[in-house]
Scaffold this motif. Structure first.
Motif, PDB file in Angstrom:
ATOM      1  N   TYR A  29     -12.692   3.550  -0.790  1.00  0.00           N
ATOM      2  CA  TYR A  29     -11.731   4.645  -0.976  1.00  0.00           C
ATOM      3  C   TYR A  29     -12.206   5.644  -2.043  1.00  0.00           C
ATOM      4  O   TYR A  29     -11.826   6.812  -2.004  1.00  0.00           O
ATOM      5  N   VAL A  32     -13.451   9.095  -1.131  1.00  0.00           N
ATOM      6  CA  VAL A  32     -12.442   9.828  -0.361  1.00  0.00           C
ATOM      7  C   VAL A  32     -11.360  10.385  -1.289  1.00  0.00           C
ATOM      8  O   VAL A  32     -10.816  11.465  -1.052  1.00  0.00           O
ATOM      9  N   TYR A 110      -3.835  16.686   2.671  1.00  0.00           N
ATOM     10  CA  TYR A 110      -5.162  16.069   2.545  1.00  0.00           C
ATOM     11  C   TYR A 110      -5.050  14.566   2.782  1.00  0.00           C
ATOM     12  O   TYR A 110      -5.868  13.973   3.484  1.00  0.00           O
ATOM     13  N   THR A 113      -5.376  12.870   6.183  1.00  0.00           N
ATOM     14  CA  THR A 113      -6.694  12.666   6.785  1.00  0.00           C
ATOM     15  C   THR A 113      -7.323  11.343   6.342  1.00  0.00           C
ATOM     16  O   THR A 113      -8.284  10.885   6.959  1.00  0.00           O
ATOM     17  N   ILE A 114      -6.794  10.739   5.294  1.00  0.00           N
ATOM     18  CA  ILE A 114      -7.414   9.547   4.708  1.00  0.00           C
ATOM     19  C   ILE A 114      -7.410   8.333   5.642  1.00  0.00           C
ATOM     20  O   ILE A 114      -8.451   7.674   5.776  1.00  0.00           O
ATOM     21  N   THR A 117     -10.228   8.700   8.113  1.00  0.00           N
ATOM     22  CA  THR A 117     -11.502   8.621   7.404  1.00  0.00           C
ATOM     23  C   THR A 117     -11.826   7.176   7.053  1.00  0.00           C
ATOM     24  O   THR A 117     -12.960   6.718   7.222  1.00  0.00           O
ATOM     25  N   GLN A 120     -13.017   5.068   9.991  1.00  0.00           N
ATOM     26  CA  GLN A 120     -14.433   5.315  10.252  1.00  0.00           C
ATOM     27  C   GLN A 120     -15.311   4.606   9.232  1.00  0.00           C
ATOM     28  O   GLN A 120     -16.287   3.957   9.600  1.00  0.00           O
ATOM     29  N   ARG A 121     -14.969   4.715   7.951  1.00  0.00           N
ATOM     30  CA  ARG A 121     -15.778   4.093   6.891  1.00  0.00           C
ATOM     31  C   ARG A 121     -15.812   2.580   7.030  1.00  0.00           C
ATOM     32  O   ARG A 121     -16.826   1.958   6.744  1.00  0.00           O
TER      33      ARG A 121
END
Length: 147
Positions: A29, A32, A110, A113-114, A117, A120-121
């Motif tokens: 995290y 990000v 914002y 979007t975490i 993300t 994916q990570r």
């Protein structure tokens, strides 16, 4: 390949796997959250406020499963970043209420979007994460002391 039935083998300990997983996920995290100046614990505070609106420090602590003394420094840093305000309740001055500022509310776009993300990570899809979450929730409930 030989399998040893060592009940104390480090690799077979649930506590070890949870500890490493927690550190690894929180570390994932970091990049990000860095663009908006948040640490992972501060992000959790913001998630609670985006979901529930203004909260007392006590209620926020309950939601995060943390002691108020642990939450207070997080709130001070979030206030210094301009994301929250802390004010005494007009109904009961013993109660400290935490609310989002306009900047804190704007940060939500914002934050939305975490989750994608992070999927994916972590290389996991929504179904896998839901299953993991259900298992972790069950584990947390089992590990909590009986009242």
């Amino acid at each position: 390949m030989t399998t040893t039935a060592n009940p104390l083998a480090l690799e077979s300990q649930v506590c070890f796997a949870l500890s490493v997983a927690a550190r690894s996920v929180i570390s994932a995290y970091r990049p990000v959250l860095e663009p908006v100046g948040l640490t992972h614990p501060q992000y959790l505070v913001m998630l609670a406020l985006w979901e529930h609106g203004a909260l007392s420090v006590r209620r926020l602590s309950e939601l995060l499963a943390l002691e108020p003394a642990t939450v207070s420094p997080l709130l001070k840093r979030l206030e210094a970043l301009g994301y929250v305000t802390r004010e005494r309740s007009s109904r009961d001055e013993r109660v400290l209420e935490v609310a989002l500022t306009e900047s804190g509310r704007e940060l939500r776009s914002y934050a939305e979007t975490i989750p994608g993300t992070m999927m994916q990570r972590l290389g996991m899809d929504a179904d896998e994460l839901r299953e993991l979450h259900a298992t972790m929730t069950k584990l947390i409930a089992a590990a909590r002391p009986a009242d």
